[in-house]
Design a protein around this motif. Structure first.
Motif, PDB file in Angstrom:
ATOM      1  N   ASP A   1      12.804 -27.048 -30.700  1.00 29.33           N
ATOM      2  CA  ASP A   1      12.073 -27.624 -31.607  1.00 29.33           C
ATOM      3  C   ASP A   1      12.526 -26.894 -32.895  1.00 29.33           C
ATOM      4  O   ASP A   1      12.470 -25.666 -33.421  1.00 29.33           O
TER       5      ASP A   1
ATOM      6  N   ALA B   1       5.305 -33.037 -33.635  1.00 26.28           N
ATOM      7  CA  ALA B   1       6.204 -32.085 -32.685  1.00 26.28           C
ATOM      8  C   ALA B   1       5.280 -31.813 -31.130  1.00 26.28           C
ATOM      9  O   ALA B   1       5.908 -31.723 -30.327  1.00 26.28           O
ATOM     10  N   SER B   2       4.036 -31.733 -31.576  1.00 26.66           N
ATOM     11  CA  SER B   2       3.088 -31.298 -30.463  1.00 26.66           C
ATOM     12  C   SER B   2       2.920 -32.308 -29.362  1.00 26.66           C
ATOM     13  O   SER B   2       3.205 -31.975 -28.231  1.00 26.66           O
TER      14      SER B   2
ATOM     15  N   GLN C   1       7.267 -33.494 -41.379  1.00 30.56           N
ATOM     16  CA  GLN C   1       6.440 -33.019 -42.418  1.00 30.56           C
ATOM     17  C   GLN C   1       6.792 -31.775 -42.928  1.00 30.56           C
ATOM     18  O   GLN C   1       6.230 -31.012 -44.016  1.00 30.56           O
ATOM     19  N   LYS C   2       7.729 -30.696 -42.420  1.00 29.01           N
ATOM     20  CA  LYS C   2       8.192 -29.659 -42.910  1.00 29.01           C
ATOM     21  C   LYS C   2       9.333 -29.671 -43.757  1.00 29.01           C
ATOM     22  O   LYS C   2       9.176 -29.407 -44.895  1.00 29.01           O
TER      23      LYS C   2
ATOM     24  N   THR D   1       7.832 -20.929 -37.787  1.00 26.73           N
ATOM     25  CA  THR D   1       7.159 -21.222 -39.110  1.00 26.73           C
ATOM     26  C   THR D   1       5.975 -20.311 -39.611  1.00 26.73           C
ATOM     27  O   THR D   1       5.808 -19.901 -40.714  1.00 26.73           O
TER      28      THR D   1
HETATM   29  C1  LIG Z   1       4.512 -27.556 -37.556  1.00 29.80           C
HETATM   30  C2  LIG Z   1       5.232 -27.291 -36.409  1.00 29.80           C
HETATM   31  C3  LIG Z   1       4.792 -27.878 -35.053  1.00 29.80           C
HETATM   32  C4  LIG Z   1       3.670 -28.699 -35.009  1.00 29.80           C
HETATM   33  O1  LIG Z   1       3.887 -29.952 -35.667  1.00 29.80           O
HETATM   34  P1  LIG Z   1       2.873 -31.072 -35.552  1.00 29.80           P
HETATM   35  O2  LIG Z   1       3.925 -32.169 -36.178  1.00 29.80           O
HETATM   36  O3  LIG Z   1       1.837 -30.969 -36.274  1.00 29.80           O
HETATM   37  O4  LIG Z   1       2.874 -31.411 -34.066  1.00 29.80           O
HETATM   38  C5  LIG Z   1       5.573 -27.324 -33.944  1.00 29.80           C
HETATM   39  N1  LIG Z   1       6.562 -26.628 -34.229  1.00 29.80           N
HETATM   40  C6  LIG Z   1       6.866 -26.157 -35.303  1.00 29.80           C
HETATM   41  C7  LIG Z   1       8.253 -25.281 -35.282  1.00 29.80           C
HETATM   42  C8  LIG Z   1       6.204 -26.179 -36.455  1.00 29.80           C
HETATM   43  O5  LIG Z   1       6.636 -25.644 -37.464  1.00 29.80           O
END
Ligand SMILES: *Cc1c(COP(=O)(O)O)cnc(C)c1O
Length: 362
Positions: free
Chosen positions: A173, A78-79, A196-197, A153
């Motif tokens: 996001d 996501a970054s 991965q969440k 999160t």
């Molecule tokens: C974990 C998370 C991110 C970061 O995700 P990465 O895949 O580690 O870059 C960004 N936004 C939210 C809402 C998250 O929970």
């Protein structure tokens, strides 16, 4: 507990459905009769193309996406999306509206500024430690897009409904609540979620983007940072993260065929939230940190009267087979991440443990 597996409340990477892990195990040495593991086959083979296309078809079906939307798989988490969004959609002289609801929104805003582009933080909940979702936001009518974080999160807040941006494309996001509840995708220009969440392993980010957004993508940005590179080549411009996409496909299949679809998933998630928040609200021992109307159904954040008690709670929870309950290192306290793969049984077991702990220590 099955197969010596703990009740996993990790925030991410997080629990995956057991039937998905079992299917991966069972097909690992010989995927779909290929005589190879899914990690050994060509990304241009029919075997992998079927996996990729099935993941896309299921995503479209689950979220009821119309033909304007493209489903892409991009590495960098996501970054990387924090950076790609302004790079692709924020031109010279334009500005974007961002709502700051915590850690991840703050990072998204930072990436716009790094590019020397204009960003307006139109609402923020920083004044109260990001414990709520701002209401009645006035957006700038000339904003190129509006960016929000649908579920926070770290702080345990979630948008219960999405803001009306009066036609300005909404970008969200959804890393930590994708595929947890129904929503109408039509106001969204782009949606992204690190897998991965809630939908898979680390290594891939799902991106859903609308046609009209893709038309704005300028030519002069690096190939791998351009959404059109992925949309024009069905995410196969270069080697995609095959194993991560395969796992996402299995998670989506599980969601449709075992759980029974997104309506059913949402119903289960609501029930799980009710159980754990009722335990917190009814106790006087645990204190929820999010404003009640902004509470997340995915990440439940709570505190106790002192930090030693919280440490004891986490220690005893670990000894009793509950993992991942420590709050984010930036905020402390406790957090139970109850994503799709943490079933109602896991939440019931946690609530029982919390009640027992309260009786002994309250
Ligand atoms: C974990 C998370 C991110 C970061 O995700 P990465 O895949 O580690 O870059 C960004 N936004 C939210 C809402 C998250 O929970």
């Amino acid at each position: 507990m099955k197969n010596n597996r703990i009740y996993n409340f990790n925030p991410g990477p997080a629990a995956l459905p057991l039937p998905v892990l079992e299917e991966i195990r069972d097909s690992f040495l010989n995927f779909a009769g290929s005589g190879m593991s899914v990690t050994e086959i060509s990304h241009r083979s029919k075997w992998f193309e079927d996996v990729l296309n099935d993941a896309i078809v299921r995503t479209r079906r689950i979220l009821k996406l119309d033909e304007r939307f493209h489903v892409l798989f991009i590495q960098g988490g996501a970054s990387l999306q924090f950076c790609m969004i302004p790079m692709n959609f924020l031109g010279q002289g334009q500005s974007a509206d961002y709502v700051n609801t915590g850690t991840w929104s703050t990072k998204a805003i930072k990436e716009v500024k790094i590019q020397g582009k204009s960003v307006k933080t139109v609402a923020s909940s920083e004044d109260k430690e990001f414990s709520y979702i701002p209401k009645n936001i006035a957006f700038n009518s000339d904003a190129a897009y509006v960016h929000i974080t649908s579920n926070n999160t770290v702080r345990g807040t979630q948008w219960a409904s999405f803001p009306d941006t009066k036609g300005i494309p909404l970008i969200a996001d959804m890393s930590s609540d994708m595929m947890s509840r129904r929503f109408d995708a039509s106001p969204f220009g782009l949606i992204y979620a690190g897998a991965q969440k809630n939908i898979g392993p680390a290594g891939v980010c799902m991106v859903i983007v609308r046609d009209d957004m893709l038309k704005q993508v300028p030519d002069n940005i690096p190939t791998m940072l351009k959404y059109t590179t992925f949309s024009e080549k069905n995410s196969l411009y270069n080697t995609p993260p095959c194993f991560a996409i395969y796992t996402v496909q299995l998670v989506l299949k599980w969601l449709e065929e075992t759980v029974g679809g997104l309506d059913k998933m949402e119903e289960i998630n609501r029930k799980k939230g009710e159980l754990i928040y009722a335990c917190i609200d009814g106790s006087g021992f645990y204190r929820g940190t999010a404003a009640p109307d902004s509470r997340s159904l995915m990440n439940v954040t709570f505190r106790m009267s002192d930090e030693d008690l919280e440490k004891k709670f986490i220690k005893e929870a670990t000894e009793n087979g509950f993992g991942g309950l420590k709050g984010h290192r930036s905020v402390g306290g406790c957090r139970a991440s109850i994503y799709n793969a943490s079933g109602i049984e896991a939440v019931k077991a946690l609530v029982d443990f919390m009640k027992t702990f309260e009786k002994k220590n309250g």
